[in-house]
Motif scaffolding. Structure first.
Motif, PDB file in Angstrom:
ATOM      1  N   MET A  83       0.916  -1.520  -0.329  1.00  0.00           N
ATOM      2  CA  MET A  83       0.135   0.120  -0.006  1.00  0.00           C
ATOM      3  C   MET A  83       0.929   1.303   0.021  1.00  0.00           C
ATOM      4  SD  MET A  83      -3.404  -0.660   2.413  1.00  0.00           S
ATOM      5  CE  MET A  83      -3.631   0.747   2.659  1.00  0.00           C
ATOM      6  N   PRO A  84       1.827   1.350   0.509  1.00  0.00           N
ATOM      7  CA  PRO A  84       2.617   2.712   1.041  1.00  0.00           C
ATOM      8  C   PRO A  84       3.511   2.675  -0.601  1.00  0.00           C
ATOM      9  CG  PRO A  84       2.857   1.449   3.307  1.00  0.00           C
ATOM     10  CD  PRO A  84       1.824   0.395   1.424  1.00  0.00           C
ATOM     11  N   LYS A  85       3.670   1.773  -0.718  1.00  0.00           N
ATOM     12  CA  LYS A  85       4.538   1.239  -2.103  1.00  0.00           C
ATOM     13  C   LYS A  85       3.457   2.282  -3.546  1.00  0.00           C
ATOM     14  CE  LYS A  85       8.053   0.866  -4.744  1.00  0.00           C
ATOM     15  NZ  LYS A  85       9.466   1.371  -4.992  1.00  0.00           N
ATOM     16  N   ALA A  86       2.674   2.106  -3.555  1.00  0.00           N
ATOM     17  CA  ALA A  86       0.969   2.232  -4.684  1.00  0.00           C
ATOM     18  C   ALA A  86       1.048   3.724  -4.152  1.00  0.00           C
ATOM     19  CB  ALA A  86       0.018   1.619  -4.944  1.00  0.00           C
ATOM     20  N   LYS A  87       0.939   4.083  -3.129  1.00  0.00           N
ATOM     21  CA  LYS A  87       0.499   5.503  -2.344  1.00  0.00           C
ATOM     22  C   LYS A  87       2.111   6.179  -3.164  1.00  0.00           C
ATOM     23  CE  LYS A  87      -2.287   7.909  -0.708  1.00  0.00           C
ATOM     24  NZ  LYS A  87      -3.431   8.332  -0.503  1.00  0.00           N
ATOM     25  N   SER A  88       2.685   5.855  -2.910  1.00  0.00           N
ATOM     26  CA  SER A  88       4.284   6.796  -2.998  1.00  0.00           C
ATOM     27  C   SER A  88       4.175   6.902  -4.965  1.00  0.00           C
ATOM     28  CB  SER A  88       5.536   5.719  -2.953  1.00  0.00           C
ATOM     29  OG  SER A  88       5.959   4.988  -3.208  1.00  0.00           O
ATOM     30  N   LEU A  89       4.011   5.940  -5.342  1.00  0.00           N
ATOM     31  CA  LEU A  89       3.979   5.913  -7.239  1.00  0.00           C
ATOM     32  C   LEU A  89       2.776   6.106  -7.699  1.00  0.00           C
ATOM     33  CD1 LEU A  89       5.285   1.943  -7.521  1.00  0.00           C
ATOM     34  CD2 LEU A  89       6.401   4.147  -7.645  1.00  0.00           C
ATOM     35  N   GLY A  90       1.544   6.539  -6.622  1.00  0.00           N
ATOM     36  CA  GLY A  90       0.365   7.670  -7.603  1.00  0.00           C
ATOM     37  C   GLY A  90      -0.759   6.368  -8.375  1.00  0.00           C
ATOM     38  N   LYS A  91      -0.850   5.306  -8.045  1.00  0.00           N
ATOM     39  CA  LYS A  91      -1.452   3.742  -8.400  1.00  0.00           C
ATOM     40  C   LYS A  91      -2.764   3.698  -7.189  1.00  0.00           C
ATOM     41  CE  LYS A  91       1.971   2.745 -11.149  1.00  0.00           C
ATOM     42  NZ  LYS A  91       2.440   0.926 -11.270  1.00  0.00           N
ATOM     43  N   PRO A  92      -3.511   3.940  -8.219  1.00  0.00           N
ATOM     44  CA  PRO A  92      -5.107   3.569  -7.198  1.00  0.00           C
ATOM     45  C   PRO A  92      -5.339   2.070  -6.566  1.00  0.00           C
ATOM     46  CG  PRO A  92      -5.318   3.532  -9.208  1.00  0.00           C
ATOM     47  CD  PRO A  92      -4.335   3.361  -9.714  1.00  0.00           C
ATOM     48  N   ILE A  93      -5.716   2.410  -5.151  1.00  0.00           N
ATOM     49  CA  ILE A  93      -5.616   1.215  -4.273  1.00  0.00           C
ATOM     50  C   ILE A  93      -7.238   0.975  -3.705  1.00  0.00           C
ATOM     51  CG2 ILE A  93      -4.800   0.609  -1.725  1.00  0.00           C
ATOM     52  CD1 ILE A  93      -2.543   2.356  -1.717  1.00  0.00           C
ATOM     53  N   VAL A  94      -7.873  -0.097  -3.558  1.00  0.00           N
ATOM     54  CA  VAL A  94      -8.646  -0.172  -3.422  1.00  0.00           C
ATOM     55  C   VAL A  94      -8.714  -0.624  -2.362  1.00  0.00           C
ATOM     56  CG1 VAL A  94     -10.977  -0.809  -4.824  1.00  0.00           C
ATOM     57  CG2 VAL A  94      -9.864   0.467  -5.811  1.00  0.00           C
TER      58      VAL A  94
END
Length: 268
Positions: A83-94
């Motif tokens: 989750m933090p990695k996706a957030k840092s890359l601007g990838k959507p998290i559901v």
């Protein structure tokens, strides 16, 4: 953006042409169901959850699903890295808080994940959304003991607290983003007789979020297609077993005409 049958169709065509990669850290019960639903929709599923590789995989994924249905230490470790990695890359998290409110551990993990990275979209049933918003809602395992409309205020609170779009699924689906509220009245009661249909809705939302940078629109579009496909599949089915087969077929074949004729969408 004015959301309509046409905007849903535009996104569906994008999914079918782009085949976005949806990374799913999900539960054992639904892995096969949600992977097949994503494939039928036109997306590409990857059921990657090992803590040793989730961060690397997030870099190539178009969206991330985090579903806490069958929690264990290894799954949680993967979620806490992804989750933090996706957030840092601007990838959507559901995020799908399956059964939150049922146990202390499930509540603790949900709090920790939300603190690590606010999801782009949160989808749950009424009891789960009420529990996640901090209300003492009673859950019955992973099933809701409340109608979806009962969780509308909780969804608003949760959206404001997290900055996430919040989806409350039920007989009517409520999609909340700040003061925006969309209601979808598509679906069929037989969907509740097939395990993992809520988790499938979460996966479909992720596919739409991979092609649409507006999370409110992506959530509305995903839930609309889920409900319409459920309705059409139920019309062809004699029971839950055949519903699963017809649901995948409808997702795979769904034309604009059926979206236009079936869509039941309004705004509060």
């Amino acid at each position: 953006m004015t959301l309509s049958d046409q905007t849903i169709w535009n996104d569906l065509e994008q999914i079918r042409s782009q085949a976005p990669l949806v990374q799913s850290i999900t539960n054992f019960v639904v892995m096969n169901n949600t992977a097949n639903a994503l494939l039928a929709l036109g997306a590409s599923p990857a059921m990657v959850h090992s803590a040793e590789e989730v961060e690397e995989f997030v870099t190539i994924a178009s969206a991330l699903v985090v579903n806490i249905g069958t929690l264990d230490t290894n799954f949680v470790a993967g979620m806490k890295r992804a989750m933090p990695k996706a957030k840092s890359l601007g990838k959507p998290i559901v995020f799908d808080p399956v059964g939150v409110g049922a146990t202390t551990y499930r509540n603790q993990v949900s709090r920790e994940l939300l603190e690590l990275a606010s999801p782009t979209i949160i989808r749950g049933n009424a009891s789960e959304i009420m529990a996640l918003a901090g209300l003492n809602a009673q859950t019955k395992g992973v099933d809701s003991t409340h109608g979806s409309s009962a969780a509308l205020d909780s969804a608003r609170q949760l959206s404001q607290a997290t900055g996430s779009v919040v989806v409350v699924s039920g007989a009517s689906d409520y999609i909340v983003s700040g003061e925006q509220v969309a209601v979808i009245d598509n679906g069929h009661p037989m969907l509740t007789k097939v395990t993992g249909m809520g988790c499938t809705a979460t996966a479909l939302i992720a596919a739409f979020s991979a092609v649409n940078s507006d999370p409110f629109a992506a959530a509305v579009h995903g839930m609309a297609v889920m409900g319409i496909a459920g309705e059409l599949a139920a019309q062809r089915s004699s029971g839950p077993g055949s519903l699963q087969l017809h649901f995948l077929d409808v997702l795979y074949q769904l034309p604009f005409r059926h979206i236009s004729e079936s869509l039941k969408l309004h705004f509060l």
